[in-house]
Design a protein around this motif. Structure first.
Motif, short mmCIF file in Angstrom:
data_model
loop_
_atom_site.label_atom_id
_atom_site.label_comp_id
_atom_site.label_asym_id
_atom_site.label_seq_id
_atom_site.Cartn_x
_atom_site.Cartn_y
_atom_site.Cartn_z
N ALA A 97 0.84 -1.19 0.00
CA ALA A 97 0.00 0.00 0.00
C ALA A 97 0.87 1.24 0.00
O ALA A 97 1.98 1.23 0.53
N SER A 98 0.32 2.31 -0.57
CA SER A 98 1.04 3.57 -0.59
C SER A 98 0.05 4.72 -0.45
O SER A 98 -1.10 4.63 -0.91
N ASP A 99 0.50 5.77 0.20
CA ASP A 99 -0.36 6.93 0.38
C ASP A 99 0.52 8.15 0.64
O ASP A 99 1.54 8.05 1.31
N PRO A 100 0.13 9.30 0.12
CA PRO A 100 0.92 10.52 0.39
C PRO A 100 1.01 10.83 1.87
O PRO A 100 1.94 11.52 2.30
N ARG A 101 0.07 10.37 2.64
CA ARG A 101 0.09 10.57 4.08
C ARG A 101 0.29 9.24 4.79
O ARG A 101 -0.57 8.35 4.72
N ALA A 102 1.41 9.08 5.45
CA ALA A 102 1.71 7.81 6.13
C ALA A 102 0.65 7.46 7.17
O ALA A 102 0.40 6.28 7.42
N SER A 103 0.02 8.47 7.75
CA SER A 103 -1.00 8.20 8.78
C SER A 103 -2.19 7.45 8.19
O SER A 103 -2.96 6.84 8.93
N HIS A 104 -2.36 7.52 6.88
CA HIS A 104 -3.46 6.80 6.24
C HIS A 104 -3.18 5.32 6.09
O HIS A 104 -4.07 4.55 5.71
N LEU A 105 -1.95 4.91 6.37
CA LEU A 105 -1.55 3.54 6.13
C LEU A 105 -1.82 2.61 7.30
O LEU A 105 -1.35 1.48 7.30
N PHE A 106 -2.53 3.09 8.30
CA PHE A 106 -2.88 2.23 9.43
C PHE A 106 -4.30 1.68 9.31
O PHE A 106 -4.69 0.81 10.08
N TYR A 107 -5.05 2.18 8.35
CA TYR A 107 -6.44 1.75 8.17
C TYR A 107 -6.69 1.50 6.70
O TYR A 107 -6.47 2.38 5.86
N ALA A 108 -7.20 0.32 6.37
CA ALA A 108 -7.41 -0.04 4.97
C ALA A 108 -8.32 0.96 4.26
O ALA A 108 -8.13 1.24 3.08
N ARG A 109 -9.30 1.52 4.95
CA ARG A 109 -10.28 2.39 4.31
C ARG A 109 -9.69 3.72 3.87
O ARG A 109 -10.29 4.43 3.05
N THR A 110 -8.52 4.07 4.39
CA THR A 110 -7.96 5.38 4.05
C THR A 110 -6.77 5.30 3.08
O THR A 110 -6.20 6.32 2.72
N VAL A 111 -6.40 4.12 2.67
CA VAL A 111 -5.26 3.95 1.76
C VAL A 111 -5.66 4.34 0.33
O VAL A 111 -6.73 3.98 -0.15
N THR A 112 -4.75 5.04 -0.35
CA THR A 112 -5.04 5.49 -1.71
C THR A 112 -4.67 4.45 -2.77
O THR A 112 -5.44 4.21 -3.71
N TYR A 113 -3.50 3.86 -2.65
CA TYR A 113 -3.01 2.95 -3.69
C TYR A 113 -2.77 1.55 -3.10
O TYR A 113 -2.16 1.40 -2.04
N TRP A 114 -3.22 0.56 -3.85
CA TRP A 114 -3.09 -0.84 -3.44
C TRP A 114 -2.44 -1.67 -4.53
O TRP A 114 -2.65 -1.42 -5.72
N GLY A 115 -1.70 -2.69 -4.09
CA GLY A 115 -1.28 -3.73 -5.01
C GLY A 115 -2.36 -4.80 -5.10
O GLY A 115 -3.39 -4.71 -4.43
N GLN A 116 -2.11 -5.80 -5.91
CA GLN A 116 -3.11 -6.84 -6.14
C GLN A 116 -3.04 -7.95 -5.09
O GLN A 116 -3.95 -8.77 -4.98
N GLY A 117 -1.97 -7.99 -4.33
CA GLY A 117 -1.83 -8.98 -3.27
C GLY A 117 -1.02 -10.19 -3.69
O GLY A 117 -0.98 -10.56 -4.87
N THR A 118 -0.36 -10.79 -2.71
CA THR A 118 0.38 -12.03 -2.93
C THR A 118 0.07 -12.98 -1.76
O THR A 118 0.06 -12.57 -0.61
N GLN A 119 -0.19 -14.24 -2.10
CA GLN A 119 -0.61 -15.20 -1.09
C GLN A 119 0.60 -15.75 -0.34
O GLN A 119 1.59 -16.18 -0.95
N VAL A 120 0.50 -15.76 0.97
CA VAL A 120 1.49 -16.42 1.84
C VAL A 120 0.76 -17.51 2.61
O VAL A 120 -0.23 -17.23 3.30
N THR A 121 1.25 -18.72 2.49
CA THR A 121 0.65 -19.84 3.18
C THR A 121 1.73 -20.53 4.01
O THR A 121 2.77 -20.93 3.48
N VAL A 122 1.47 -20.65 5.31
CA VAL A 122 2.42 -21.29 6.22
C VAL A 122 1.82 -22.62 6.65
O VAL A 122 0.73 -22.65 7.23
N SER A 123 2.53 -23.69 6.37
CA SER A 123 2.03 -25.02 6.69
C SER A 123 2.64 -25.50 7.99
O SER A 123 3.77 -25.11 8.36
N GLN A 124 1.92 -26.41 8.65
CA GLN A 124 2.39 -26.94 9.94
C GLN A 124 3.60 -27.85 9.73
O GLN A 124 3.69 -28.53 8.74
#
Length: 124
Positions: A97-124
């Motif tokens: 995530a990226s935002d001109p204001r770092a304070s916006h990066l603590f809450y998903a609803r206030t973030v301006t730019y998002w990536g598409q995501g990458t899956q992380v799976t941890v197995s037992q």
């Protein structure tokens, strides 16, 4: 076109390590704060780590517990998340995530730019 492209996710055993990368393009991100979020199935998207333009770092200590490290390489327009001692609770889709204001990066609803995501799976 603004893009944040994550990579580095995958399947890892409990106790293992992964390094996520996020390449930014399409605008000048040099003045932005950047961060990592994650979303596990059935849960809300939560911030993991935030890196402000000034270099200030904040971790979600409940989630990270001193095991993760965020960094950026401005010459490569790349954000990183080094994850060590991975646990099954770390299984999630991780988003850059990226935002001109770092304070916006603590809450998903206030973030301006998002990536598409990458899956992380941890197995037992």
């Amino acid at each position: 076109q603004v893009q944040l492209v994550e990579s580095g996710g995958g399947l890892v055993q409990n106790g293992g390590s992964l390094r996520l990368s996020c390449v930014a393009s399409g605008r000048d991100f040099s003045g932005d704060g950047m961060g990592w979020f994650r979303q596990a199935p059935g849960k809300e998207r939560e911030y993991v780590a935030v890196l402000s333009r000034s270099g200030s770092i904040t971790y979600n200590t409940d989630a990270v517990k001193g095991r993760f490290s965020i960094s950026r390489d401005d010459a490569k327009n790349t954000l990183y998340l080094q994850m060590n001692s991975l646990e099954s609770d770390d299984t999630a889709v991780y988003y850059c995530a990226s935002d001109p204001r770092a304070s916006h990066l603590f809450y998903a609803r206030t973030v301006t730019y998002w990536g598409q995501g990458t899956q992380v799976t941890v197995s037992q």
